[in-house]
Design an enzyme around this catalytic site. Structure first.
Site, PDB file in Angstrom:
ATOM      1  N   LEU A 126       0.859  -1.175   0.000  1.00 16.94           N
ATOM      2  CA  LEU A 126       0.000   0.000   0.000  1.00 16.94           C
ATOM      3  C   LEU A 126       0.896   1.226   0.000  1.00 16.94           C
ATOM      4  CD1 LEU A 126      -2.619  -0.950   2.777  1.00 16.94           C
ATOM      5  CD2 LEU A 126      -2.918  -1.145   0.302  1.00 16.94           C
ATOM      6  N   ASP A 127       0.475   2.277  -0.689  1.00 15.22           N
ATOM      7  CA  ASP A 127       1.228   3.533  -0.626  1.00 15.22           C
ATOM      8  C   ASP A 127       1.377   3.961   0.837  1.00 15.22           C
ATOM      9  OD1 ASP A 127       1.323   3.616  -3.371  1.00 15.22           O
ATOM     10  OD2 ASP A 127      -0.249   5.125  -3.581  1.00 15.22           O
ATOM     11  N   THR A 128       2.457   4.647   1.142  1.00 11.47           N
ATOM     12  CA  THR A 128       2.711   5.091   2.515  1.00 11.47           C
ATOM     13  C   THR A 128       1.531   5.841   3.127  1.00 11.47           C
ATOM     14  OG1 THR A 128       5.103   5.140   2.182  1.00 11.47           O
ATOM     15  CG2 THR A 128       4.229   6.492   3.968  1.00 11.47           C
ATOM     16  N   PRO A 129       0.887   6.786   2.422  1.00 11.10           N
ATOM     17  CA  PRO A 129      -0.218   7.510   3.066  1.00 11.10           C
ATOM     18  C   PRO A 129      -1.541   6.766   3.090  1.00 11.10           C
ATOM     19  CG  PRO A 129       0.188   8.414   0.887  1.00 11.10           C
ATOM     20  CD  PRO A 129       1.255   7.396   1.131  1.00 11.10           C
ATOM     21  N   THR A 130      -1.613   5.605   2.430  1.00 13.47           N
ATOM     22  CA  THR A 130      -2.862   4.831   2.398  1.00 13.47           C
ATOM     23  C   THR A 130      -2.964   3.960   3.648  1.00 13.47           C
ATOM     24  OG1 THR A 130      -2.791   4.756  -0.018  1.00 13.47           O
ATOM     25  CG2 THR A 130      -4.205   3.161   1.076  1.00 13.47           C
TER      26      THR A 130
END
Length: 214
Positions: free
Chosen positions: A51-55
Site C-alpha cells: 500500500l502507498d505510505t499515506p494509504t
C-alpha cells in the site's frame, strides 16, 4: 516503533490495519511496516502486496516464504478482490462506472492516465453523497498499479482529499483506505474488512457500506 493492529490471524498470514504514514520500505526515520510487525510479534514475516505510505487499511503479511509465494500469486493473477474507500471534494465526471487506461510515469514520481489501452489499469467504482460538497467512493481495482486509485480519482476531476501529490483538497491525511479483501485460499473463502479510520471526513461515513453489485 509503531503499535500495529492485527485484524485477522491465520496460520499462513496476518492481515493488519496499516496506519496512514507507515512505510512499506524503510526510510531514514522508520523501519518498514513488515519489519515493525515482525519485531512486534517476534517472528519472521514476508510482504505479499503493498500500500502507498499515506494509504491506510488492510495489508496482508505472510508467515512463511511459501505462503508469501502462494498469496502473491493470487494478487498477481487478480484472484483477490479488493475494495477501497476514498473521499473527494466536488462533482465527478460520472458517479459510477469503470476507469480504464494505460498509466505513464511523469515527473517527480507522479503518474497519469492515458487514452490508450495496451496494458490498462482498470478500476470499477461507485460514489455516494457524503456531506455537502463531498462524495465517498467504493473502489474496486482489478489491476494493482502504483498510484492507480489516486490517478483514477484525479481523472474524474475529483482527486482524493489530502492527496497533495495529485491536487486533492488539503487535509492532514490522505482519505484513501484499503477496506476489504475477498479471496479463496487453500479451499477456504475469506471476506475480511478493516474498519475505516476515525479522523477527518472518514467520521462522516455511514455506519454500514454495502459492496456494489457487479
Amino acid at each position: 516503533m509503531r503499535k500495529l493492529t492485527l485484524v485477522f490471524e491465520h496460520p499462513d498470514f496476518y492481515i493488519i490495519d496499516k496506519p496512514t504514514g507507515a512505510p512499506m520500505h524503510a526510510n531514514d526515520n522508520e523501519k518498514s511496516v513488515v519489519h515493525q510487525l515482525s519485531a512486534q510479534l517476534n517472528e519472521p514475516l514476508w510482504p505479499v502486496h503493498r500500500l502507498d505510505t499515506p494509504t491506510s487499511g488492510a495489508l496482508m503479511v505472510a508467515r512463511s516464504a511459501a505462503a508469501a509465494a502462494a498469496l502473491g500469486h493470487l494478487f498477481e493473477h487478480q484472484q483477490i478482490t479488493k475494495y477501497y474507500l476514498a473521499i473527494a471534494a466536488g462533482k465527478p465526471k460520472k458517479k459510477q462506472g469503470t476507469i480504464r487506461g494505460d498509466m505513464q510515469k511523469i515527473r517527480r514520481g507522479n503518474w497519469r492516465l492515458l487514452h490508450q489501452y495496451d496494458n490498462p489499469a482498470v478500476t470499477h467504482f461507485i460514489s455516494y453523497s457524503l456531506i455537502p460538497g463531498y462524495r465517498y467512493y467504493v473502489l474496486n481495482p482489478v489491476t494493482g498499479r502504483t498510484h492507480q486509485l489516486r490517478v483514477a480519482l484525479k481523472s474524474l476531476g475529483t482527486p482524493i482529499c489530502g492527496d497533495d501529490r495529485y491536487g486533492g483538497e488539503p487535509m492532514e491525511h490522505l482519505h484513501l483506505h484499503a477496506w476489504r479483501l475477498q479471496f479463496v485460499y487453500l479451499g477456504q473463502c475469506f471476506d475480511i474488512s478493516v474498519p475505516w479510520p476515525q479522523y477527518g471526513l472518514f467520521i462522516e461515513l455511514p455506519e454500514y457500506i454495502a459492496i456494489p453489485k457487479k
